[in-house]
Design an enzyme around this catalytic site. Structure first.
Site, PDB file in Angstrom:
ATOM      1  N   GLU A 154      12.295   1.117   7.425  1.00 47.11           N
ATOM      2  CA  GLU A 154      11.336   0.214   6.782  1.00 47.11           C
ATOM      3  C   GLU A 154      11.598   0.082   5.287  1.00 47.11           C
ATOM      4  O   GLU A 154      11.227  -0.902   4.672  1.00 47.11           O
ATOM      5  CB  GLU A 154       9.901   0.721   6.997  1.00 47.11           C
ATOM      6  CG  GLU A 154       9.718   2.149   6.518  1.00 47.11           C
ATOM      7  CD  GLU A 154       8.274   2.613   6.433  1.00 47.11           C
ATOM      8  OE1 GLU A 154       7.360   1.804   6.583  1.00 47.11           O
ATOM      9  OE2 GLU A 154       8.088   3.810   6.187  1.00 47.11           O
ATOM     10  N   ASP A 173       0.857  -1.177   0.000  1.00 40.76           N
ATOM     11  CA  ASP A 173       0.000   0.000   0.000  1.00 40.76           C
ATOM     12  C   ASP A 173       0.896   1.230   0.000  1.00 40.76           C
ATOM     13  O   ASP A 173       1.527   1.495   1.002  1.00 40.76           O
ATOM     14  CB  ASP A 173      -0.983   0.001   1.174  1.00 40.76           C
ATOM     15  CG  ASP A 173      -0.381  -0.545   2.473  1.00 40.76           C
ATOM     16  OD1 ASP A 173       0.620  -1.282   2.439  1.00 40.76           O
ATOM     17  OD2 ASP A 173      -0.920  -0.213   3.536  1.00 40.76           O
TER      18      ASP A 173
END
Ligand SMILES: *[C@@H]1O[C@H](CO)[C@@H](O)[C@H](O)[C@H]1NC(C)=O
Ligand SMILES: *[C@@H]1O[C@H](CO)[C@@H](O)[C@H](O)[C@H]1NC(C)=O
Ligand SMILES: *[C@@H]1O[C@H](CO)[C@@H](O)[C@H](O)[C@H]1NC(C)=O
Length: 576
Positions: free
Chosen positions: A511, A318
């Site tokens: 991340e 996403d």
């Protein structure tokens, strides 16, 4: 509708029924309703996730009652300060329901560190191992006593979180976290996390995207069976497998009953899976962004847009051009059509899960179930070969079942079947190398890009993500060819160099990384880049373990820019 008939047939065949389950996410505070709408659209907080992570100081009924009063007093247009005051009265600041937790099974010097030859990398691995202590979380007993006062889903056992804004657990992240934890010899932490996931399947019929009620409508890439395999292989804890095999089967039933689709190709029909969330409404944790995006499309298209956004979140990607392709304007998020794709990675994960289930049942002496899952795997393998495989390009591709064509763009996920062992002809491993070369992927020094499109979305160029590196590296490493294996190692070396370099500069793991910017922390998407970071650390430890005797921390000349080269030449000239 063909596939609905098929589902009815499956129900008739006696799959474990999920009828008794309530519809996911009913909270009138954290999932729907006027209070959520007002607070998020007033933008009391910069990040919409903040509000839905705050717990209540009173019962939901009291809070809603008081909110109705407030709305009435102000004829439904509550001034910002009044709303702020209301939230301060009835909600607690974030982070109150979780306490930090130092895993009891954490120990100073796990064995694998000794396998790392490069002293700097060994030292760094030791520091990554330390970070588990910062990422450990445990729920306060209040969550169990008053679950309706918080969006957290109660979990009995402590767990490791990704980090940053992600203070709850996430489903697919946890697989790479667990790999790292096992290298750190933290077996009981892994068992607790697995137990939490199994409990969620028992309660909800599936594993939500993450540990909050607002994530209940969607799942994430299904890796639970693989997590069990990882744990059982490491501990030989067959009785844990025996106790939970039915629950693993229930999770796969969810993907069969709620996420499968019949597609035809070459005059035959095949059953494959997709990401699909049949619920509208904005995502509570990105509420104002989803509302604003919906204002750019026709009123009648809004619910569909929201459902497609949720399906995009379910995919773990996403968001990405991968789900925009074929849309009215593939550079705009409002073009999203996730559920129209049959994704390579999802089907490869399920194919592997079916194989593992077959092996598990064999070990437990249940030949009938072992055969059932072996057949499911063969059917899926045939379907993937017929629908997703492209012989000319030598890779698999997402299949757009609405437009009846493959999406031929590059994504590392196109090689997931290598990672999951979901192929019958081993020559695909070397074809994959050609596929990477054809797309110039090996020219990127800092990591494998997520796609070759720069849309500003975080699962696109120029970001590189840990799990996607792993899919390719461990896929290629299965080849018998020394050259393919060497490339796998080089890709591992590139990724470790990027992670190590940024860690040396910022004392943090991220991340995602930007491969055009010397591997600096990535950007784009809906929120600021996050530090922590569970799966990045897990993969770094895994690669350091696997290639510990070969990896180096030093920067190679080839990865220096022309600028540095000139300076180096100049210096060596002056020194002569
Ligand atoms: C309340 O709002 C409605 C429309 O939103 C308006 O017609 C009405 O006059 C308002 N009443 C008061 C007391 O402000
Ligand atoms: C299982 O564990 C052994 C070591 O205990 C390891 O060598 C092997 O690669 C593991 N297999 C899988 C599939 O993880
Ligand atoms: C899965 O489908 C069943 C049957 O249609 C439904 O009751 C259940 O709520 C669905 N689960 C989710 C998470 O959507």
């Amino acid at each position: 509708m063909m596939w609905e008939l098929y589902l009815l047939l499956l129900l008739g065949l006696g799959l474990r029924s999920q009828e008794a389950l309530p519809p996911p996410c009913e909270s009138q505070i954290y999932c729907h309703g006027e209070l959520l709408h007002q607070v998020q659209m007033t933008k009391l907080y910069q990040d919409d996730k903040q509000f839905v992570d705050m717990s209540l100081t009173a019962s939901p009924d009291e809070v809603l009652q008081s909110f109705r009063q407030l709305a009435m007093t102000h004829n439904n247009s509550i001034p910002r300060e009044e709303l702020q005051k209301f939230v301060q009265t009835y909600f607690q600041p974030v982070g109150q329901e979780l306490q930090s937790w130092i895993p009891e099974d954490w120990k100073e010097r796990p064995q694998f560190l000794q396998k790392i030859s490069d002293a700097k990398l060994r030292d760094w691995a030791g520091q990554l191992h330390q970070i588990w202590k910062n990422l450990g979380k445990k729920m306060k007993p209040e969550i169990f006593k008053n679950p309706e006062r918080s969006s957290l889903i109660y979990s009995e056992h402590p767990f490791i979180v990704p980090g940053g804004r992600f203070v709850e657990f996430y489903y697919w992240d946890s697989y790479w976290v667990m790999e790292g934890l096992l290298l750190s010899e933290m077996t009981s932490t892994v068992k607790g996390m697995l137990q939490n996931f199994l409990d969620l399947v028992k309660t909800y019929g599936h594993i939500p995207n993450g540990g909050r009620v607002y994530y209940l409508q969607r799942s994430q890439p299904p890796l639970l069976t693989l997590m069990m395999d990882l744990y059982v292989n490491y501990t030989k804890d067959i009785s844990f497998l025996q106790e939970n095999i039915e629950t693993l089967a229930s999770e796969l039933d969810f993907w069969t009953m709620n996420r499968s689709l019949s597609v035809s190709s070459g005059g035959k029909s095949y059953i494959l899976n997709r990401y699909y969330v049949p619920y509208g409404g904005p995502r509570p944790e990105s509420y104002s962004k989803d509302e604003e995006l919906a204002n750019t499309v026709l009123e009648g298209d809004r619910e569909t847009l929201w459902s497609e956004l949720k399906a995009g979140a379910e995919s773990g990607w996403d968001f990405s051009s991968r789900w925009l392709v074929g849309g009215t304007n593939p550079d705009l998020l409002s073009s999203i059509r996730t559920s129209k794709m049959i994704p390579v990675d999802l089907n490869a994960f399920l194919c592997q899960a079916e194989e593992l289930m077959s092996n598990f049942y064999s070990r437990l002496g249940n030949d009938a179930e072992a055969t059932k899952y072996r057949n499911l795997r063969s059917q899926r393998l045939a379907a993937m070969e017929a629908v997703l495989w492209d012989e000319q390009k030598g890779a698999w591709f997402d299949y757009d079942w609405e437009k009846e064509k493959k999406n031929l763009e590059f994504y590392p996920s196109n090689l997931t079947p290598l990672w999951t062992g979901c192929f019958s002809d081993p020559s695909v491993l070397d074809k994959a190398l050609n596929y990477l070369e054809d797309n110039n992927i090996l020219t990127y020094q800092y990591g494998i890009p997520t796609s070759l499109h720069n849309t500003g979305q975080q699962w696109d160029f120029p970001n590189a993500w840990a799990p996607l590196q792993d899919l390719v590296i461990r896929g290629l490493a299965k080849s018998a060819s020394p050259r393919t294996q060497e490339v796998a190692f080089q890709l591992a070396q590139n990724w470790i160099r990027t992670n190590f370099k940024v860690y040396s500069q910022k004392s943090a793991m991220y991340e995602k990384y930007d491969i055009t910017n010397g591997g600096q922390p990535g950007g784009g998407g809906e929120y600021e880049v996050q530090e922590g970071f569970g799966w990045t650390n897990g993969l770094a430890l895994t690669l350091l373990d696997r290639y510990g005797d070969q990896l180096t921390s030093g920067t190679q000349l080839a990865s220096l820019g022309p600028h540095c080269l000139l300076v180096a030449l100049l210096i060596s000239f002056l020194l002569q």
